[in-house]
Write an enzyme that holds these catalytic residues in place. Structure first.
Site, short mmCIF file in Angstrom:
data_model
loop_
_atom_site.label_atom_id
_atom_site.label_comp_id
_atom_site.label_asym_id
_atom_site.label_seq_id
_atom_site.Cartn_x
_atom_site.Cartn_y
_atom_site.Cartn_z
N PRO A 27 36.47 -12.90 82.83
CA PRO A 27 36.68 -11.49 82.51
C PRO A 27 36.77 -10.61 83.75
CG PRO A 27 34.36 -12.01 82.29
CD PRO A 27 35.06 -13.31 82.64
N GLU A 28 37.27 -9.40 83.54
CA GLU A 28 37.36 -8.41 84.62
C GLU A 28 35.99 -8.03 85.14
OE1 GLU A 28 39.40 -5.42 87.07
OE2 GLU A 28 39.87 -7.38 86.22
N SER A 29 35.02 -7.85 84.25
CA SER A 29 33.66 -7.52 84.69
C SER A 29 32.65 -8.12 83.73
CB SER A 29 33.47 -6.00 84.79
OG SER A 29 33.67 -5.37 83.55
#
EC number: 3.2.1.113
Length: 493
Positions: A366-368
């Site tokens: 995931p991105e974050s």
């Protein structure tokens, strides 16, 4: 940021480091490398058909975007990868395009940072490779010389950004009016991710102005003031005053906004150990302080290690895909400095980021993400107990940092597991992101089929994702030595 990448002659890691290698059966090596080349060609063909000479392909609507000033970012960013893959046809297509770019003209605001890492970095890495190990790909040497001239042209267009009271540049600039967005601060990564490309430009042209401008800006980052801007040795805040060069906060992070400052410290030392020993000292201080003060393990998975953020006495237990270059940075630094402790910690970081891929439904990270057990969303409690993290933003926009660190881990250790991780990540990207004309981002890597798709193909797909995937599987670890591989990784992407 995307990354880096490595950078021009960039992270000139000497082949004398004698990194261990393992050898795949030739048939497996060839099939994996061929699959990556096919994916690169698929994305390139779609870009050429629907988007060239614009900046990026919109791979769902089969249209184009111009997020990077309309100069053809995807083409320039793809150059070094096409060279490493020895695709002379694409290399010459890109050179023909670059020769026609007028960097003095755009209707949009220019990002000094993005333009440096994508355009200037892309051209300089291409120049170094085509003047060196890949010289046979281009018969007309004047086409290669053009890359350096265009790099100088671009530097001359951008250099007014440094004309500030401190020498810390504005990032968002108007190249027609020589105006700016009126910002009072610049970010750590934005300020500290210029020095390698601009120094290389000076070294190649003999004009020291570019190096002096970028190194003056960097000087404030190497000797931070006030003391509150350096909470721990080597770890500094995220914003710098354009007026004074002083830090305006003490927020410490390896995440986006700060990340590539730390990345470039070691790469500057690798580029020229004599000139940039201070950069190495600052990287070592930051690396050691991060182990002492930022290293964090989830309560549910104490076997994993991530780097937290720090602000005003408190740790923030969250990280980003962007920060997952950190393992590779430790591995590069540890190898160059012969520091087994830094290599070992780098491998822990690689393993932590690997889990962000291994645990999701798509096998893509995931991105974050976070690991604060007090903040686990109700619908992710079971996932957190198993995975050791919870998803904050499930987006994937074709970022390279996890594959980048897998690549470093494989080159440093020679262990098959890391090569397999690169391959698995590539297979999953090919499975979930591929469209009829290219590759699209995902809205949720932990949803069935990755959720929906973003109609955008970032240029760093070419510059980094495909390059690291290919170099990991290229027969004989590619015909280019590790020193020249790192020249190829000029563009952070």
């Amino acid at each position: 940021m995307h990354l880096p990448s490595l950078s021009v002659a960039l992270a000139l890691v000497s082949s004398s480091l004698a990194l261990p290698q393992t050898v795949l059966p030739e048939s497996d090596v060839s099939s994996h490398a061929a699959a990556v080349k096919e994916a690169f060609s698929h994305a390139w063909d779609g870009y050429m058909k629907y988007a060239f000479p614009h900046d990026e392909l919109l791979p769902i609507s089969n249209s184009y975007g111009d997020s990077r000033n309309g100069w053809g970012a995807s083409a320039v960013d793809a150059l070094s990868t096409a060279i490493v893959m020895r695709n002379a046809t694409i290399v010459n297509q890109i050179l023909d395009h670059i020769a026609k770019i007028d960097y003095s003209k755009t209707s949009d605001t220019v990002s000094l940072f993005e333009t440096t890492i994508r355009y200037l970095g892309g051209m300089l890495s291409g120049y170094d490779l085509l003047k060196g190990p890949a010289a046979d790909l281009v018969k007309d040497s004047t086409k290669v010389d053009m890359l350096l001239q265009q790099s100088k042209n671009l530097g001359d267009v951008l250099k007014f950004a440094f004309d500030t009271p401190s020498g810390v540049p504005y990032n968002n600039i108007n190249i027609t009016s020589h105006g700016n967005d009126g910002a009072t601060t610049n970010g750590l990564a934005v300020t500290g991710t210029l020095v390698l490309e601009w120094t290389r430009l000076s070294d190649l042209t003999g004009d020291q102005e570019y190096a002096k401008l970028s190194q003056r800006a960097e000087s404030y980052l190497l000797a931070p003031q006030p003391s509150s801007g350096e909470p721990f040795p080597g770890l500094v805040g995220s914003e710098i005053s354009i007026q004074t060069g002083q830090f305006t906060n003490g927020f410490v992070s390896w995440n986006g906004g700060s990340d590539s400052f730390y990345e470039y410290l070691m790469k500057m030392y690798v580029y020229d150990p004599k000139r940039f020993a201070t950069y190495k000292d600052r990287w070592v201080a930051a690396a050691e302080s991060s182990i002492d003060h930022l290293a964090s393990s989830p309560a549910s998975r104490p076997d994993l290690t991530f780097l937290a953020t720090y602000n005003k006495g408190s740790l923030g237990l969250s990280s980003q895909h962007l920060a997952c270059f950190d393992g590779g940075s430790y591995l590069l630094g540890g190898t160059v400095l012969d520091r087994a402790d830094l290599i070992d910690f780098g491998l822990k970081l690689v393993d932590g980021c690997a889990e962000t891929y291994h645990q999701t439904l798509t096998g893509i990270g995931p991105e974050s993400f976070g690991w604060d057990e007090k903040s686990v969303p109700a619908d992710q409690k079971e996932f957190y107990e198993r995975a050791g993290f919870y998803v904050q933003s499930g987006a994937y926009i074709l970022r390279p940092e996890v594959i980048e660190s897998f690549y470093y881990a494989y080159r440093v250790t020679g262990k098959k597991q890391y090569r397999d991780w690169v391959w698995n990540a590539f297979v999953n990207i090919n499975k979930y992101c591929r469209t009829g004309s290219g590759f699209a981002g995902l809205t949720d890597v932990n949803a069935v089929n990755g959720g929906n798709r973003y109609d955008n193909q970032e240029s760093f797909l070419f510059a980094e994702v495909m390059k690291y995937a290919y170099l990991t599987h290229a027969p004989g670890m590619s015909p280019i030595s590790i020193a020249d591989e790192d020249k190829a990784n000029e563009s952070r992407g």
